[in-house]
Design an enzyme around this catalytic site. Structure first.
Site, short mmCIF file in Angstrom:
data_model
loop_
_atom_site.label_atom_id
_atom_site.label_comp_id
_atom_site.label_asym_id
_atom_site.label_seq_id
_atom_site.Cartn_x
_atom_site.Cartn_y
_atom_site.Cartn_z
N ASP A 143 0.84 -1.20 0.00
CA ASP A 143 0.00 0.00 0.00
C ASP A 143 0.88 1.24 0.00
O ASP A 143 2.05 1.20 0.40
CB ASP A 143 -0.88 0.02 1.27
CG ASP A 143 -1.85 -1.14 1.29
OD1 ASP A 143 -2.16 -1.69 0.21
OD2 ASP A 143 -2.28 -1.49 2.41
N1 URA Z 1 -1.13 -5.98 3.77
C1 URA Z 1 -1.65 -4.74 3.81
O1 URA Z 1 -2.69 -4.51 4.40
N2 URA Z 1 -0.98 -3.76 3.16
C2 URA Z 1 0.18 -3.95 2.52
O2 URA Z 1 0.75 -3.01 1.97
C3 URA Z 1 0.72 -5.25 2.50
C4 URA Z 1 0.04 -6.25 3.13
#
Ligand code: URA
Length: 239
Positions: free
Chosen positions: A106
């Site tokens: 993310d």
């Molecule tokens: N899980 C998440 O919620 N976000 C990420 O960036 C990676 C794994």
């Protein structure tokens, strides 16, 4: 037999741009199997041919594998009209047009991300059937109970009914803050955030610190990257 163009292979192995590789070839400084090769499009068999530049022989590598310490605020993509991507941050000497991130973090997630031009490798790294665990450290707004840890370890069902594979989980407290180390081998949308949310704990910060047996090189500042060594590349698939 895997065949690649000479300019591509020269660029990759000498860490120069495609344009500089073509210049080296034109200048007669590149030889293939001991013969000077003057055409950029010369086909190279990456398993059997040898390449030398200015008389120095290179072990042929077909692909590039880069480790980056992803900073918050950049997106896991190759390009974007408005936002900075992880590929935008790749150091100029490693930049190739064909690079992409092997999987997504993310925008606000930090830490280990691999950037490559190898699609088959990416598939192996991401497919749950290959059992490559990715380890995250989550800072949480509330502690995970023993019962929550057991639910995550058993394979939790998310609020929308999505079923997760069993995770490896360790919850702990440090200086009054709540953390969990969570290892998963799949990559559903916002997975770690949704897994802890299903237990009533919300992620405040998320950092990926390991993929397989490869730990993030903590000497890399946020946004910095470097090429993986051959043994690091192998370690991605060992745990
Ligand atoms: N899980 C998440 O919620 N976000 C990420 O960036 C990676 C794994």
């Amino acid at each position: 037999m895997p065949k690649e163009r000479l300019d591509k292979i020269t660029a990759l192995n000498c860490s120069v741009s495609r344009r500089d590789a073509r210049k080296l070839i034109k200048e007669g400084r590149v030889s293939v199997n001991g013969q000077v090769a003057l055409r950029a499009e010369t086909e190279i068999d990456t398993q059997t041919d040898t390449i030398a530049v200015d008389g120095r022989q290179y072990a042929i590598k077909e692909h590039l594998y880069i480790m980056m310490n992803k900073p918050a605020g950049v997106i896991s993509a190759s390009e974007d009209k408005n936002k900075t991507t992880v590929v935008d941050l790749v150091a100029p000497e490693l930049k190739r047009r064909s690079l992409f991130p092997a999987g997504r973090l993310d925008r606000d997630t930090t830490g280990l991300i691999i950037i490559t031009d190898d699609g088959d490798f990416t598939h192996r790294l991401l497919s749950p059937s290959h059992h490559v665990y990715k380890k995250y450290i989550a800072k949480l707004d509330a502690p995970l109970s023993g019962e929550s840890v057991r639910r995550l370890e058993a394979g939790i069902e998310l609020e929308d009914g999505t079923k997760c594979l069993p995770a490896r989980v360790k919850a702990y407290e440090e200086n009054g803050a709540y953390f969990a180390e969570i290892e998963i081998r799949e990559g559903k949308y916002h997975q770690v955030k949704r897994m802890t949310a299903a237990c009533g704990s919300h992620v405040e910060e998320l950092r990926r610190v390991r993929i397989g047996a490869l730990a993030l090189d903590e000497t890399l500042a946020p946004g910095e990257c470097r090429e993986l060594t051959p043994s690091e590349l192998t370690s991605l698939f060992n745990d």
